[in-house]
Design an enzyme around this catalytic site. Structure first.
Site, PDB file in Angstrom:
ATOM      1  N   HIS A 165       2.246   1.641  -3.466  1.00 22.41           N
ATOM      2  CA  HIS A 165       1.170   2.049  -4.368  1.00 22.41           C
ATOM      3  C   HIS A 165       0.834   3.523  -4.195  1.00 22.41           C
ATOM      4  O   HIS A 165       0.580   4.238  -5.172  1.00 22.41           O
ATOM      5  CB  HIS A 165      -0.076   1.193  -4.114  1.00 22.41           C
ATOM      6  CG  HIS A 165      -1.228   1.539  -5.012  1.00 22.41           C
ATOM      7  ND1 HIS A 165      -2.250   2.370  -4.600  1.00 22.41           N
ATOM      8  CD2 HIS A 165      -1.520   1.174  -6.287  1.00 22.41           C
ATOM      9  CE1 HIS A 165      -3.124   2.507  -5.581  1.00 22.41           C
ATOM     10  NE2 HIS A 165      -2.707   1.795  -6.616  1.00 22.41           N
ATOM     11  N   ARG A 205       0.831  -1.208   0.000  1.00 21.22           N
ATOM     12  CA  ARG A 205       0.000   0.000   0.000  1.00 21.22           C
ATOM     13  C   ARG A 205       0.861   1.252   0.000  1.00 21.22           C
ATOM     14  O   ARG A 205       0.537   2.251  -0.642  1.00 21.22           O
ATOM     15  CB  ARG A 205      -0.924   0.002   1.227  1.00 21.22           C
ATOM     16  CG  ARG A 205      -2.064  -0.984   1.146  1.00 21.22           C
ATOM     17  CD  ARG A 205      -3.320  -0.296   0.666  1.00 21.22           C
ATOM     18  NE  ARG A 205      -4.428  -1.228   0.576  1.00 21.22           N
ATOM     19  CZ  ARG A 205      -5.655  -0.880   0.225  1.00 21.22           C
ATOM     20  NH1 ARG A 205      -5.920   0.369  -0.056  1.00 21.22           N
ATOM     21  NH2 ARG A 205      -6.614  -1.772   0.146  1.00 21.22           N
TER      22      ARG A 205
END
Length: 224
Positions: A40, A37
């Protein structure tokens, strides 16, 4: 992973490519999800070595969220990035220290520092205590650490990722030296988006764990 089946195909493909690019990190599954995450959200594949978690911090943070822990952020930007995921998953309450902050910063301090002192006095009585996100304000982290050192109740988890060059290294070092459950990003990197991405990973994992348990209880198979 089962949680990815509910995501937009573009996000799913992004995570697949990130996982390939990262290679074998050797991280436990939950820490791996946090790292993915973070990558990203930032587009930065070099964050891996900067990510540090105390033992079982991700699992304990996830458990606290499942048990109803609220989330306290240092900025409205971080709160805005967490609220949608909180609503879609556990329904966790999300607060910012600015709700307790004065309109004008006290002399020699900051609004977030003053807000943290008041916020923690009110929220630390919750059971479990809140998960705290720091993405922009090292002064707020300093206050929290000082309060705990003086006997205040510890947060369920501290996500310590203040960004910048003034007071950041010192506050992260103080967090490292504390005994608090923590997820930390070393160096000058951090920010509201990365701190929010971290707790969003835990929120999603918390919900997926609940779904997996329910499916097993019903004798259903999880999606691989």
């Amino acid at each position: 992973m089962a949680w990815m089946t509910q995501d937009h195909p573009i996000f799913t493909e992004s995570i697949r490519r990130i996982r390939i690019a990262l290679g074998d990190t050797g991280l436990p599954p939950l820490e791996q999800q946090v790292l993915e995450r973070l990558v990203h959200s930032s587009g930065d594949l070099s964050l891996g070595p900067l990510l540090h978690c105390s033992e079982a911090a991700c699992t304990r943070g996830m458990t606290a969220l499942q048990q109803g822990a609220s989330i306290l952020t240092d900025t409205a930007m971080a709160a805005a990035a967490v609220v949608p995921m909180a609503r879609r998953t556990l329904g966790s309450a999300v607060h910012t220290v600015l709700e307790w902050a004065p309109d004008v910063a006290p002399e020699g301090s900051t609004r977030t520092a003053a807000g943290m002192e008041k916020a923690w006095r009110d929220l630390s009585t919750q059971d479990p205590p809140p998960v705290v996100l720091i993405g922009s304000a090292p002064t707020a982290l300093d206050v929290l650490l000082r309060l705990v050192e003086k006997g205040a109740r510890a947060p369920s988890l501290v996500i310590g990722m203040p960004v910048g060059f003034v007071g950041v290294a010192e506050s992260k070092r103080a967090l490292q030296e504390s005994r608090l459950q923590q997820i930390r990003l070393e160096g000058s990197r951090g920010g509201a988006g990365l701190a929010a991405a971290t707790v969003n990973a835990l929120l999603r994992a918390s919900t997926d764990a609940c779904v997996s348990t329910t499916r097993k209880a019903r004798g259903l198979k999880n999606v691989p």
